[in-house]
Scaffold this motif. Structure first.
Motif, PDB file in Angstrom:
ATOM      1  N   LEU A 145       0.829  -1.208   0.000  1.00 46.29           N
ATOM      2  CA  LEU A 145       0.000   0.000   0.000  1.00 46.29           C
ATOM      3  C   LEU A 145       0.863   1.258   0.000  1.00 46.29           C
ATOM      4  N   ALA A 146       1.926   1.241   0.806  1.00 42.26           N
ATOM      5  CA  ALA A 146       2.828   2.392   0.861  1.00 42.26           C
ATOM      6  C   ALA A 146       3.538   2.596  -0.483  1.00 42.26           C
ATOM      7  N   ALA A 147       3.873   1.511  -1.155  1.00 40.79           N
ATOM      8  CA  ALA A 147       4.540   1.615  -2.453  1.00 40.79           C
ATOM      9  C   ALA A 147       3.618   2.253  -3.497  1.00 40.79           C
ATOM     10  N   VAL A 148       2.359   1.845  -3.505  1.00 41.19           N
ATOM     11  CA  VAL A 148       1.400   2.426  -4.452  1.00 41.19           C
ATOM     12  C   VAL A 148       1.161   3.901  -4.107  1.00 41.19           C
ATOM     13  N   GLN A 149       1.101   4.211  -2.824  1.00 44.09           N
ATOM     14  CA  GLN A 149       0.940   5.594  -2.378  1.00 44.09           C
ATOM     15  C   GLN A 149       2.150   6.431  -2.798  1.00 44.09           C
ATOM     16  N   TYR A 150       3.345   5.871  -2.647  1.00 39.51           N
ATOM     17  CA  TYR A 150       4.571   6.556  -3.062  1.00 39.51           C
ATOM     18  C   TYR A 150       4.515   6.881  -4.552  1.00 39.51           C
ATOM     19  N   TYR A 151       4.069   5.907  -5.351  1.00 43.11           N
ATOM     20  CA  TYR A 151       3.955   6.148  -6.791  1.00 43.11           C
ATOM     21  C   TYR A 151       2.964   7.270  -7.080  1.00 43.11           C
ATOM     22  N   SER A 152       1.824   7.264  -6.393  1.00 44.22           N
ATOM     23  CA  SER A 152       0.817   8.288  -6.660  1.00 44.22           C
ATOM     24  C   SER A 152       1.311   9.685  -6.269  1.00 44.22           C
TER      25      SER A 152
END
Length: 94
Positions: free
Chosen positions: A11-18
């Motif tokens: 979840l943090a990785a996807v948030q980082y990308y966004s």
């Protein structure tokens, strides 16, 4: 070997990308130490189902499934060792 990542990391990785779209998917994946395909799959899973499914070597549906996977791995390793020994016997026998 597959690295197991927990749901929070995904979840943090996807948030980082966004938050860092200027880096692109490949740049974000490189910064996070995951492959481009992995980050892309997590993003797609989150977009489609709003849930990221845990995957990896430590995620089994039951203790029986975990034991079964362990035994399959052990059998595969034993068969590989046996093949090597058979080849060595053939080489030394000649």
């Amino acid at each position: 070997m597959v690295k197991p990542y927990d749901k929070q990391f995904k979840l943090a990785a996807v948030q980082y990308y966004s938050e860092h779209k200027n880096l692109g998917l490949k740049g974000c994946a490189k910064n996070l130490g995951v492959s481009y395909q992995t980050l892309s799959r997590w993003k797609k899973e989150l977009r489609e189902s709003r849930v990221i499914h845990p995957r990896g070597s430590g995620n089994y549906s039951s203790d029986l499934a975990k034991e079964n996977a362990r035994l399959k791995c052990q059998l595969r390793n034993t068969e590989e060792v046996l093949d090597v020994l058979k080849k060595a016997i053939n080489i030394l026998g000649n």
